[in-house]
Design a protein around this motif. Structure first.
Motif, mmCIF file in Angstrom:
data_model
loop_
_atom_site.group_PDB
_atom_site.id
_atom_site.type_symbol
_atom_site.label_atom_id
_atom_site.label_comp_id
_atom_site.label_asym_id
_atom_site.label_seq_id
_atom_site.Cartn_x
_atom_site.Cartn_y
_atom_site.Cartn_z
ATOM 1 N N SER A 92 52.335 38.159 64.694
ATOM 2 C CA SER A 92 50.994 38.740 64.675
ATOM 3 C C SER A 92 50.043 37.691 64.100
ATOM 4 O O SER A 92 50.370 37.038 63.113
ATOM 5 N N PRO A 93 48.862 37.490 64.705
ATOM 6 C CA PRO A 93 47.960 36.434 64.219
ATOM 7 C C PRO A 93 47.364 36.754 62.841
ATOM 8 O O PRO A 93 46.866 37.866 62.634
ATOM 9 N N PRO A 94 47.397 35.802 61.903
ATOM 10 C CA PRO A 94 46.793 36.031 60.579
ATOM 11 C C PRO A 94 45.318 36.421 60.666
ATOM 12 O O PRO A 94 44.824 37.182 59.842
ATOM 13 N N SER A 95 44.622 35.932 61.678
ATOM 14 C CA SER A 95 43.195 36.230 61.827
ATOM 15 C C SER A 95 42.940 37.703 62.153
ATOM 16 O O SER A 95 41.810 38.173 62.061
ATOM 17 N N ALA A 96 43.994 38.444 62.518
ATOM 18 C CA ALA A 96 43.855 39.868 62.831
ATOM 19 C C ALA A 96 44.400 40.747 61.711
ATOM 20 O O ALA A 96 44.544 41.948 61.884
ATOM 21 N N SER A 97 44.713 40.143 60.571
ATOM 22 C CA SER A 97 45.197 40.919 59.424
ATOM 23 C C SER A 97 44.062 41.097 58.429
ATOM 24 O O SER A 97 43.318 40.162 58.152
ATOM 25 N N ALA A 98 43.951 42.315 57.899
ATOM 26 C CA ALA A 98 42.950 42.587 56.872
ATOM 27 C C ALA A 98 43.660 43.151 55.645
ATOM 28 O O ALA A 98 44.598 43.938 55.769
ATOM 29 N N ASN A 99 43.203 42.721 54.484
ATOM 30 C CA ASN A 99 43.779 43.170 53.223
ATOM 31 C C ASN A 99 42.814 44.094 52.504
ATOM 32 O O ASN A 99 41.592 43.911 52.565
ATOM 33 N N CYS A 100 43.387 45.065 51.807
ATOM 34 C CA CYS A 100 42.618 45.991 50.986
ATOM 35 C C CYS A 100 42.886 45.646 49.529
ATOM 36 O O CYS A 100 44.040 45.684 49.091
ATOM 37 N N VAL A 101 41.842 45.290 48.808
ATOM 38 C CA VAL A 101 41.995 44.990 47.387
ATOM 39 C C VAL A 101 41.229 46.031 46.576
ATOM 40 O O VAL A 101 40.133 46.454 46.966
ATOM 41 N N VAL A 102 41.835 46.463 45.476
ATOM 42 C CA VAL A 102 41.206 47.438 44.593
ATOM 43 C C VAL A 102 40.545 46.661 43.457
ATOM 44 O O VAL A 102 41.184 45.848 42.788
ATOM 45 N N VAL A 103 39.262 46.925 43.271
ATOM 46 C CA VAL A 103 38.467 46.226 42.266
ATOM 47 C C VAL A 103 37.938 47.256 41.269
ATOM 48 O O VAL A 103 37.617 48.394 41.646
ATOM 49 N N ALA A 104 37.865 46.841 40.004
ATOM 50 C CA ALA A 104 37.370 47.721 38.953
ATOM 51 C C ALA A 104 36.346 46.991 38.094
ATOM 52 O O ALA A 104 36.380 45.764 37.975
ATOM 53 N N GLY A 105 35.461 47.754 37.498
ATOM 54 C CA GLY A 105 34.480 47.212 36.570
ATOM 55 C C GLY A 105 33.920 48.339 35.726
ATOM 56 O O GLY A 105 34.005 49.510 36.105
ATOM 57 N N LYS A 106 33.353 47.985 34.571
ATOM 58 C CA LYS A 106 32.772 48.992 33.682
ATOM 59 C C LYS A 106 31.268 48.827 33.584
ATOM 60 O O LYS A 106 30.747 47.721 33.591
ATOM 61 N N ARG A 107 30.607 49.971 33.443
ATOM 62 C CA ARG A 107 29.166 49.994 33.198
ATOM 63 C C ARG A 107 28.900 51.171 32.279
ATOM 64 O O ARG A 107 29.246 52.300 32.607
ATOM 65 N N ALA A 108 28.334 50.912 31.112
ATOM 66 C CA ALA A 108 28.021 51.960 30.137
ATOM 67 C C ALA A 108 29.245 52.820 29.836
ATOM 68 O O ALA A 108 29.168 54.041 29.775
ATOM 69 N N GLY A 109 30.406 52.185 29.699
ATOM 70 C CA GLY A 109 31.637 52.899 29.363
ATOM 71 C C GLY A 109 32.309 53.595 30.533
ATOM 72 O O GLY A 109 33.388 54.156 30.386
ATOM 73 N N GLU A 110 31.668 53.592 31.685
ATOM 74 C CA GLU A 110 32.228 54.241 32.876
ATOM 75 C C GLU A 110 33.005 53.211 33.692
ATOM 76 O O GLU A 110 32.484 52.150 34.025
ATOM 77 N N LEU A 111 34.255 53.532 34.005
ATOM 78 C CA LEU A 111 35.088 52.666 34.833
ATOM 79 C C LEU A 111 34.805 52.998 36.296
ATOM 80 O O LEU A 111 34.869 54.162 36.702
ATOM 81 N N ARG A 112 34.469 51.982 37.083
ATOM 82 C CA ARG A 112 34.141 52.171 38.499
ATOM 83 C C ARG A 112 35.156 51.415 39.348
ATOM 84 O O ARG A 112 35.495 50.276 39.045
ATOM 85 N N TYR A 113 35.583 52.064 40.425
ATOM 86 C CA TYR A 113 36.548 51.462 41.337
ATOM 87 C C TYR A 113 35.946 51.367 42.729
ATOM 88 O O TYR A 113 35.097 52.169 43.107
ATOM 89 N N ALA A 114 36.447 50.415 43.479
ATOM 90 C CA ALA A 114 36.091 50.280 44.892
ATOM 91 C C ALA A 114 37.262 49.624 45.603
ATOM 92 O O ALA A 114 38.073 48.923 44.989
ATOM 93 N N ALA A 115 37.345 49.873 46.896
ATOM 94 C CA ALA A 115 38.305 49.170 47.747
ATOM 95 C C ALA A 115 37.506 48.199 48.595
ATOM 96 O O ALA A 115 36.438 48.544 49.105
ATOM 97 N N ALA A 116 37.998 46.986 48.710
ATOM 98 C CA ALA A 116 37.330 45.973 49.517
ATOM 99 C C ALA A 116 38.260 45.566 50.650
ATOM 100 O O ALA A 116 39.422 45.243 50.416
ATOM 101 N N MET A 117 37.750 45.589 51.871
ATOM 102 C CA MET A 117 38.507 45.179 53.053
ATOM 103 C C MET A 117 37.996 43.821 53.508
ATOM 104 O O MET A 117 36.834 43.680 53.882
#
Length: 184
Positions: A60-85
């Motif tokens: 399978s070609p690497p150029s057709a693969s997508a990865n999902c990474v989970v990212v976290a960060g805090k703002r004013a004590g609140e933990l925020r998450y997102a998924a990045a493709m």
């Protein structure tokens, strides 16, 4: 079901008929997706789940693969998450694009155990389908434009075959220019 040109040597089956090849949250999310019957799933050796090994083993070609990474960060004590493709041939711009989008002082990849626990998926197989409610799914513009992609299934023993349109149309999804930066 559609024909997938990126499957390499693998046999593609309709994902809706093989919930055993999907993590539980993914299998639960699948029926709500538009054109769910078009999604493909392939069974793989779990030891070959990482992108480079997967592509080399199955053609399978690497150029057709997508990865999902989970990212976290805090703002004013609140933990925020997102998924990045992002395409597997790129790296997520965590320090600029993701940090600004999450509106946090510092963003970083979520710890492996934390990402696994929160998503109910296996590390190395996390996918944007079936993520916790309220998580933004940030999709690089190259991923959104891709006609065919191989992504995680929530398990290491299989992969999903999807379109960029499907990912860009997920609930909470947002196409983000410049999210994936070329690997130098």
């Amino acid at each position: 079901m559609r024909t997938w040109n990126i499957a390499g040597s693998l046999t593609v089956e309709p994902a809706t008929r093989r919930p055993d090849l999907l993590a539980e949250p993914v299998a639960k999310a699948l029926p709500a997706l538009p054109k769910a019957e078009e999604l493909g799933v392939v069974e793989i050796d779990p030891e070959l789940a990482d992108t480079a090994e997967f592509c080399a083993a199955y053609g399978s070609p690497p150029s057709a693969s997508a990865n999902c990474v989970v990212v976290a960060g805090k703002r004013a004590g609140e933990l925020r998450y997102a998924a990045a493709m992002i395409l597997a041939t790129t790296r997520a711009d965590v320090n600029n694009v993701l940090r600004r989008r999450l509106d946090v002082r510092k963003a970083s990849f979520a710890a492996m155990d934390e990402a696994v626990e929160l998503t109910g998926m296996a590390y190395g197989g996390i996918t944007p389908l079936g993520l916790p409610d309220g998580w933004p799914v940030l999709v690089d513009e190259a991923v959104a434009a891709a006609p065919e992609l191989v992504i995680g299934s929530g398990l290491r023993g299989s992969k999903l075959l999807v379109t960029g349109d499907l990912l860009a149309g997920l609930p909470g999804a947002e196409t983000v220019p410049g999210l994936g930066k070329p690997v130098s």
